[in-house]
Motif scaffolding. Structure first.
Motif, PDB file in Angstrom:
ATOM      1  N   ALA A  56      51.421  40.789  41.146  1.00  0.00           N
ATOM      2  CA  ALA A  56      50.083  41.365  41.184  1.00  0.00           C
ATOM      3  C   ALA A  56      49.419  41.216  42.546  1.00  0.00           C
ATOM      4  O   ALA A  56      48.250  41.549  42.702  1.00  0.00           O
ATOM      5  CB  ALA A  56      49.203  40.729  40.108  1.00  0.00           C
ATOM      6  N   GLY A  58      49.739  42.856  45.218  1.00  0.00           N
ATOM      7  CA  GLY A  58      49.429  44.095  45.919  1.00  0.00           C
ATOM      8  C   GLY A  58      47.964  44.484  45.829  1.00  0.00           C
ATOM      9  O   GLY A  58      47.490  45.306  46.602  1.00  0.00           O
ATOM     10  N   ASN A  59      47.243  43.920  44.885  1.00  0.00           N
ATOM     11  CA  ASN A  59      45.826  44.237  44.709  1.00  0.00           C
ATOM     12  C   ASN A  59      44.926  43.354  45.557  1.00  0.00           C
ATOM     13  O   ASN A  59      43.726  43.577  45.605  1.00  0.00           O
ATOM     14  CB  ASN A  59      45.431  44.094  43.242  1.00  0.00           C
ATOM     15  N   GLN A  60      45.492  42.355  46.180  1.00  0.00           N
ATOM     16  CA  GLN A  60      44.681  41.437  46.967  1.00  0.00           C
ATOM     17  C   GLN A  60      44.385  42.042  48.325  1.00  0.00           C
ATOM     18  O   GLN A  60      45.238  42.672  48.944  1.00  0.00           O
ATOM     19  CB  GLN A  60      45.396  40.090  47.112  1.00  0.00           C
ATOM     20  N   GLU A  61      43.140  41.857  48.769  1.00  0.00           N
ATOM     21  CA  GLU A  61      42.707  42.377  50.060  1.00  0.00           C
ATOM     22  C   GLU A  61      42.152  41.229  50.888  1.00  0.00           C
ATOM     23  O   GLU A  61      40.972  40.913  50.799  1.00  0.00           O
ATOM     24  CB  GLU A  61      41.664  43.469  49.865  1.00  0.00           C
ATOM     25  N   ASP A  73      39.930  39.352  42.285  1.00  0.00           N
ATOM     26  CA  ASP A  73      41.031  40.258  42.620  1.00  0.00           C
ATOM     27  C   ASP A  73      42.330  39.877  41.924  1.00  0.00           C
ATOM     28  O   ASP A  73      43.110  40.748  41.536  1.00  0.00           O
ATOM     29  CB  ASP A  73      41.242  40.322  44.129  1.00  0.00           C
ATOM     30  N   GLU A  76      41.960  41.062  38.347  1.00  0.00           N
ATOM     31  CA  GLU A  76      42.040  42.527  38.354  1.00  0.00           C
ATOM     32  C   GLU A  76      43.481  42.999  38.574  1.00  0.00           C
ATOM     33  O   GLU A  76      43.949  43.927  37.920  1.00  0.00           O
ATOM     34  CB  GLU A  76      41.126  43.097  39.433  1.00  0.00           C
ATOM     35  N   GLY A  77      44.186  42.358  39.489  1.00  0.00           N
ATOM     36  CA  GLY A  77      45.575  42.707  39.744  1.00  0.00           C
ATOM     37  C   GLY A  77      46.461  42.487  38.536  1.00  0.00           C
ATOM     38  O   GLY A  77      47.311  43.319  38.212  1.00  0.00           O
ATOM     39  N   ASP A  80      45.624  45.256  36.122  1.00  0.00           N
ATOM     40  CA  ASP A  80      46.163  46.557  36.574  1.00  0.00           C
ATOM     41  C   ASP A  80      47.664  46.659  36.355  1.00  0.00           C
ATOM     42  O   ASP A  80      48.187  47.751  36.110  1.00  0.00           O
ATOM     43  CB  ASP A  80      45.860  46.770  38.069  1.00  0.00           C
ATOM     44  N   GLU A  81      48.366  45.540  36.457  1.00  0.00           N
ATOM     45  CA  GLU A  81      49.819  45.539  36.262  1.00  0.00           C
ATOM     46  C   GLU A  81      50.211  45.369  34.790  1.00  0.00           C
ATOM     47  O   GLU A  81      51.383  45.283  34.471  1.00  0.00           O
ATOM     48  CB  GLU A  81      50.451  44.408  37.098  1.00  0.00           C
TER      49      GLU A  81
END
Length: 84
Positions: A56, A58-61, A73, A76-77, A80-81
């Motif tokens: 997960a 890939g959702n981190q910024e 995040d 949320e990641g 989303d996955e």
């Protein structure tokens, strides 16, 4: 079933000791009690920090200024996955 509040609490406790701002996942490792092998469990959910980053991340910024931003995040990641 996953207790999202419990999972959020576990993540916050694990990552709150990092020195913010953090600019990469590697900045978080020293804060984790068992390093990347630190496990987060709630209901039927069980993943290590390394697994969460791999599945997960890939959702981190990055960068993150606070633990709350990071944990939001991560949750949320995972959602989303389809992992929560």
């Amino acid at each position: 079933m996953v207790d999202r509040d419990d999972l959020r609490r576990q993540l916050t406790e694990a990552f709150e000791g990092a020195e913010y701002p953090v600019t990469s996942p590697m900045d978080l490792v020293p804060a984790l009690p068992q390093g990347p092998g630190t496990t987060f469990e709630s209901g039927d959910f069980s993943m290590t920090a390394m697994e969460i980053n791999a599945k997960a991340g890939g959702n981190q910024e990055f960068p993150y200024e606070s633990v709350d931003e990071l944990v939001d995040d991560v949750i949320e990641g995972l959602e989303d996955e389809g992992l929560l």
